[in-house]
Design an enzyme around this catalytic site. Structure first.
Site, PDB file in Angstrom:
ATOM      1  N   HIS A  69      -1.691 -27.060  -8.847  1.00 13.13           N
ATOM      2  CA  HIS A  69      -2.402 -26.709 -10.094  1.00 13.13           C
ATOM      3  C   HIS A  69      -3.833 -26.272  -9.826  1.00 13.13           C
ATOM      4  CE1 HIS A  69      -3.988 -30.966 -10.344  1.00 13.13           C
ATOM      5  NE2 HIS A  69      -4.993 -30.341 -10.899  1.00 13.13           N
ATOM      6  N   ASP A 114       3.516 -30.801  -7.345  1.00  8.56           N
ATOM      7  CA  ASP A 114       2.143 -30.262  -7.398  1.00  8.56           C
ATOM      8  C   ASP A 114       1.561 -30.119  -5.983  1.00  8.56           C
ATOM      9  OD1 ASP A 114      -0.209 -29.381  -8.474  1.00  8.56           O
ATOM     10  OD2 ASP A 114      -0.829 -31.313  -9.324  1.00  8.56           O
ATOM     11  N   GLN A 204     -11.619 -35.600 -12.792  1.00 10.03           N
ATOM     12  CA  GLN A 204     -11.587 -34.135 -12.724  1.00 10.03           C
ATOM     13  C   GLN A 204     -12.424 -33.613 -11.559  1.00 10.03           C
ATOM     14  OE1 GLN A 204     -12.733 -35.198 -16.106  1.00 10.03           O
ATOM     15  NE2 GLN A 204     -11.382 -34.096 -17.501  1.00 10.03           N
ATOM     16  N   GLY A 205     -11.850 -32.700 -10.784  1.00 12.62           N
ATOM     17  CA  GLY A 205     -12.528 -32.161  -9.610  1.00 12.62           C
ATOM     18  C   GLY A 205     -12.069 -32.813  -8.321  1.00 12.62           C
ATOM     19  N   ASP A 206     -11.375 -33.948  -8.441  1.00 15.33           N
ATOM     20  CA  ASP A 206     -10.800 -34.596  -7.258  1.00 15.33           C
ATOM     21  C   ASP A 206      -9.430 -34.011  -6.909  1.00 15.33           C
ATOM     22  OD1 ASP A 206     -12.835 -36.517  -6.656  1.00 15.33           O
ATOM     23  OD2 ASP A 206     -12.185 -37.699  -8.380  1.00 15.33           O
ATOM     24  N   SER A 207      -8.819 -33.298  -7.840  1.00 17.05           N
ATOM     25  CA  SER A 207      -7.468 -32.756  -7.652  1.00 17.05           C
ATOM     26  C   SER A 207      -7.309 -32.065  -6.315  1.00 17.05           C
ATOM     27  CB  SER A 207      -7.159 -31.717  -8.730  1.00 17.05           C
ATOM     28  OG  SER A 207      -6.650 -32.338  -9.867  1.00 17.05           O
TER      29      SER A 207
END
Ligand SMILES: *[C@@H]1O[C@H](CO)[C@@H](O)[C@H](O)[C@H]1NC(C)=O
Ligand SMILES: *[C@@H]1O[C@H](CO)[C@@H](O)[C@H](O)[C@H]1NC(C)=O
Length: 291
Positions: A69, A114, A204-207
């Site tokens: 993603h 993912d 958010q941003g660690d993905s």
């Protein structure tokens, strides 16, 4: 460039959870602390137009993994990684991404499968960078194992991002218990980690960044509901579950002491979408992808 910003802003709006708010926990990653890249040399910052927006992890000198993603926007020519720096916007070595392969079963609505493999334009040679040992194929993580998550994601839900890498430890949550939180959104290609009481999580941003157990890669940061919320553990893409596919994608001579994979002809993923379709209602996008 402005189109990209509009796109990212739109995605942020779509992926946020508009109806729920939690108080700031006041922590880091959420609930973690500053980390030195020397202790997590496998961590990469994934850069879009030279800006950090996701994590990734080194698995061989020229190969990295991230969450599908993070790269389903199709803007491959603008992607790069920063290796060997505790700072997300300076230092270390920046290497262009030469090719992106998303898992052929990746589902943009559910975040199932993912996973994406990144081929880098050149080898990573930075002093404080190294590949992470990979797990054995199909060896599931076990409830209660202590896992280490790293990244430059937001310090609180919808909060600001840190300049210095953050680390947090969270226990693996059993599948049954995690199903009680997420129902059928939790699939076979995912596992959960977090504290029942919340307070520690990826955000958010660690993905696309790593969750490691005993120094081995266990998963990739994928999604969750809010961040660090009680009984809403973080959900991770389970790397062992797709190890065979990963080894088929990368030049396995670079990976080190992995058993040589059986080379099989896999159907190539042919679609490299120009833009992201609107997620379906009732899909995972009602939750927060840790984008
Ligand atoms: C990118 O990867 C795909 C699938 O792994 C492969 O078919 C293709 O040839 C690669 N492209 C380049 C330019 O290496
Ligand atoms: C993605 O998952 C949804 C929900 O299970 C399903 O309805 C849809 O067909 C899937 N899409 C693809 C491309 O497999």
């Amino acid at each position: 460039m402005s189109n990209i910003l509009i796109l990212l802003t739109a995605l942020g709006t779509v992926w946020g959870w508009p109806s729920l708010r939690v108080p700031d926990s006041g922590g880091r990653i959420v609930g973690g602390h500053d980390a030195d890249i020397k202790d997590y040399p496998y961590q990469l910052a994934l850069l879009l137009y030279n800006q950090h927006y996701c994590g990734a992890v080194i698995v061989a000198p020229k190969w990295a993994l991230t969450a599908a993603h993070c790269v389903d926007h199709g803007l491959y020519s603008t992607l790069a990684v920063r290796a060997g720096s505790s700072s997300k916007s300076s230092g270390g070595q920046v290497v262009r991404v030469a090719n992106v392969t998303m898992h052929p079963l990746y589902n943009i609505s559910t975040a199932n499968y993912d996973f994406a493999v990144l081929e880098l334009a050149e080898s990573i040679t930075a002093e404080d960078a190294a590949a992470i040992p990979l797990p054995e194929a199909n060896t599931p993580v076990e409830e209660g194992q202590v896992a280490v998550v790293t990244g430059w994601g937001t310090l609180t839900y919808q909060g600001t991002t840190p300049e210095i890498l953050q680390v947090v430890e969270v226990p693996v949550v059993g599948t049954e218990s995690c199903r009680r939180s997420y129902g059928s959104l939790l699939t076979e290609s995912m596992f959960c980690a977090g504290l029942e009481e919340g307070g520690k999580d990826a955000c958010q941003g660690d993905s696309g960044g790593p969750i490691a157990i005993d120094g081995h890669l266990a998963g990739l940061v994928s999604w969750g509901s809010i961040c660090a919320y009680p009984n809403r553990p973080g959900v991770y893409a389970d790397v062992a579950y797709v190890m065979e596919w990963i080894l088929e994608q990368i030049d396995e001579t670079q990976v080190g002491p992995q058993p040589a994979p059986e080379l099989a002809l896999e159907p190539e993923l042919d679609s490299k979408p120009e833009s992201k379709p609107e997620p379906e209602p009732g899909s995972i996008s009602n939750f927060k992808l840790h984008f």
